[in-house]
Motif scaffolding. Sequence first.
Motif, PDB file in Angstrom:
ATOM      1  N   HIS A 175     -18.898 -13.049   6.747  1.00  0.00           N
ATOM      2  CA  HIS A 175     -20.309 -13.432   6.743  1.00  0.00           C
ATOM      3  C   HIS A 175     -21.169 -12.190   6.866  1.00  0.00           C
ATOM      4  CE1 HIS A 175     -18.617 -13.707  10.904  1.00  0.00           C
ATOM      5  NE2 HIS A 175     -19.600 -12.862  11.145  1.00  0.00           N
ATOM      6  N   ASP A 203     -28.325 -12.996   8.282  1.00  0.00           N
ATOM      7  CA  ASP A 203     -29.317 -13.692   7.449  1.00  0.00           C
ATOM      8  C   ASP A 203     -30.441 -12.745   7.026  1.00  0.00           C
ATOM      9  OD1 ASP A 203     -30.591 -13.416   9.895  1.00  0.00           O
ATOM     10  OD2 ASP A 203     -31.243 -15.508  10.032  1.00  0.00           O
ATOM     11  N   TYR A 225     -23.228 -17.042  -1.481  1.00  0.00           N
ATOM     12  CA  TYR A 225     -23.047 -17.717  -0.197  1.00  0.00           C
ATOM     13  C   TYR A 225     -22.670 -19.168  -0.500  1.00  0.00           C
ATOM     14  CZ  TYR A 225     -25.312 -13.595   1.793  1.00  0.00           C
ATOM     15  OH  TYR A 225     -25.619 -12.303   2.166  1.00  0.00           O
ATOM     16  N   TYR A 246     -27.022 -24.110   4.064  1.00  0.00           N
ATOM     17  CA  TYR A 246     -26.056 -23.024   3.894  1.00  0.00           C
ATOM     18  C   TYR A 246     -25.035 -23.072   5.030  1.00  0.00           C
ATOM     19  CZ  TYR A 246     -28.600 -20.332   7.484  1.00  0.00           C
ATOM     20  OH  TYR A 246     -29.192 -19.919   8.656  1.00  0.00           O
ATOM     21  N   HIS A 306     -22.427 -21.638   7.809  1.00  0.00           N
ATOM     22  CA  HIS A 306     -22.217 -20.534   8.751  1.00  0.00           C
ATOM     23  C   HIS A 306     -21.193 -21.001   9.787  1.00  0.00           C
ATOM     24  CE1 HIS A 306     -24.787 -22.685  11.695  1.00  0.00           C
ATOM     25  NE2 HIS A 306     -25.556 -22.949  10.648  1.00  0.00           N
ATOM     26  N   PRO A 358     -24.639 -16.276   7.806  1.00  0.00           N
ATOM     27  CA  PRO A 358     -24.199 -17.091   6.666  1.00  0.00           C
ATOM     28  C   PRO A 358     -22.891 -16.580   6.069  1.00  0.00           C
ATOM     29  CG  PRO A 358     -26.009 -15.635   6.029  1.00  0.00           C
ATOM     30  CD  PRO A 358     -25.881 -15.534   7.524  1.00  0.00           C
TER      31      PRO A 358
END
Length: 572
Positions: A122, A125, A146, A181, A183, A190
């Motif tokens: 990840h 953001d 993503y 999205y 996460h 994300p």
Amino acid sequence: MSQHSAADPADNSALATVASRRDWWRDAVIYQVYPRSFADSNGDGMGDLEGVRSRLPYLRDLGVDAVWLSPFYASPQADAGYDVADYRAVDPMFGNLLDADALIRDAHELGLRIIVDLVPNHSSDQHEWFRRAVAEGPGSPLRDRYHFRPGKGVDGELPPNDWESIFGGPAWTQVEDGEWYLHLFAPEQPDFNWEHPAVGDEFRSILRFWLDMGVDGFRIDVAHGLVKADGLPDLGAHDQLKLLGNDVMPFFDQDGVHEIYREWREVLDEYANKKGPEGPSAEGRWWETGGRIFVAEAWTPTVERTANYVRPDELHQAFNFQYLSTEWDAAELRVVIDRTLDAMRPVNAPATWVLSNHDVTRHATRFANEPGLGTQIRLAGDRELGLRRARAASLLMLALPGSAYVYQGEELGLPDVVDLPDEVRQDPAFFRGAGQDGFRDGCRVPIPWTRSGSSYGFGEGGSWLPQPPEWADLSVEAQTGEPDSTLELYRTALAVRREQPNLGAGDSVEWLKAPEGVLAFRRGDFVCVANTTGEAVRIPAYGDVLIASGEVTVVDDEAKLPGDTTVWWATA
């Protein structure tokens, strides 16, 4: 107990000779530095790269082979730097790229290798890709990098599936235009979509950037999480967090991750075979041909699944979390040791052993409490008992075949700080109600260097988390030169480990007969005996005592080994 005379730790040539081996990682002792809590050079209360650089001689003298640095990249620090906004920049709180370059160069001069953390599951953001993806709206090509999805329900008001964040709550967050999205951790982190080729291209470029800077390897954060099951299927009505590490999940330990690491290994092998600017790199530039490595943080259901990550064309090492989570119990330890060695042998990878890190309660506190509480403990327990067991466990770990990891401060016997005020905590999981306990700050308190000062030598401006006053007596200054201190125990153990030909690399042990609750094994002319019970036991005197975590009494051919004590013997 016999005295051991260690070689002069300032002799760089010996260290460089050891470090120059291509297979150095098979028996390396790797020290984890959590930069914000190691040393502060500018008095702002936060550790930094220049602080780490200033303390490198301490790590050389301790006797470790390599230093693993937790993330220092540009980041909003929503999760202590594991939310990266720019993978090619140093966060100003830690310094700049020149500081990183100087640290790497100094480490090499001292015979130390540098391993940096890489966070490929990840981004932050605030990463440029994600910010543009949100700003450009549905249909933006950047959203494909993503996991953006429409929601369920009449108006898309429900998350796309039932996955939960490791930090608690849904694993999905909705943006203003209605899409969601993914996460797996905090909303500020994300997840990348590794099915998109641009993601792979970008990370191979990032690898080359840091390899060109001279780093010797990468610790891969959430190495098991990059690939998600096709279609992102619901998990169903389960307590998802309890399944973590116990079962294959649709977002963890998917077989597709291994193709990524095979591609990465090709990049690393390119650098391992490079020659220096003035002929073969081995001539005076040992770090260029000594082998670059990957280390996986891979939480898997079994050590057999972990072994998949260290096949010959993939990664070099994988953390042994099964060992870390094992109680101080001889029978349980023997099972996990055997299973680990049996799993690693077919893929010709070294076992790794670890007792503490920045995500779990320090083992001096875990072992101070009753068994069965897991690796996140809020109770101080019996401090004296915990330290005695921690010292014994450390000697046992350092005697096992393979590579060992030491978390900063464990060589001082530091406990977790379990009574931090809520208002100073920064662990994102602490603020999310469910999920992890959120008490990881307790193992991240800055370590003490001196007996006095506003932060016991950490820096001149206090520390970002408060240190207990009793840490003055646990400081490096207080323990240096004290023969019974935990610091001197580590220094001697690491010197013995380096000098003993039967310690370090290998893939097996010969178990010896021992009383119940006691582990005893032979490795050539070396024997290790660990008493995990609270009572003294009688054992054979196998030879000369090299080092022990407590007072061992030897009379003729018999020895009295106290409870919660480990001893090393030279039998030749």
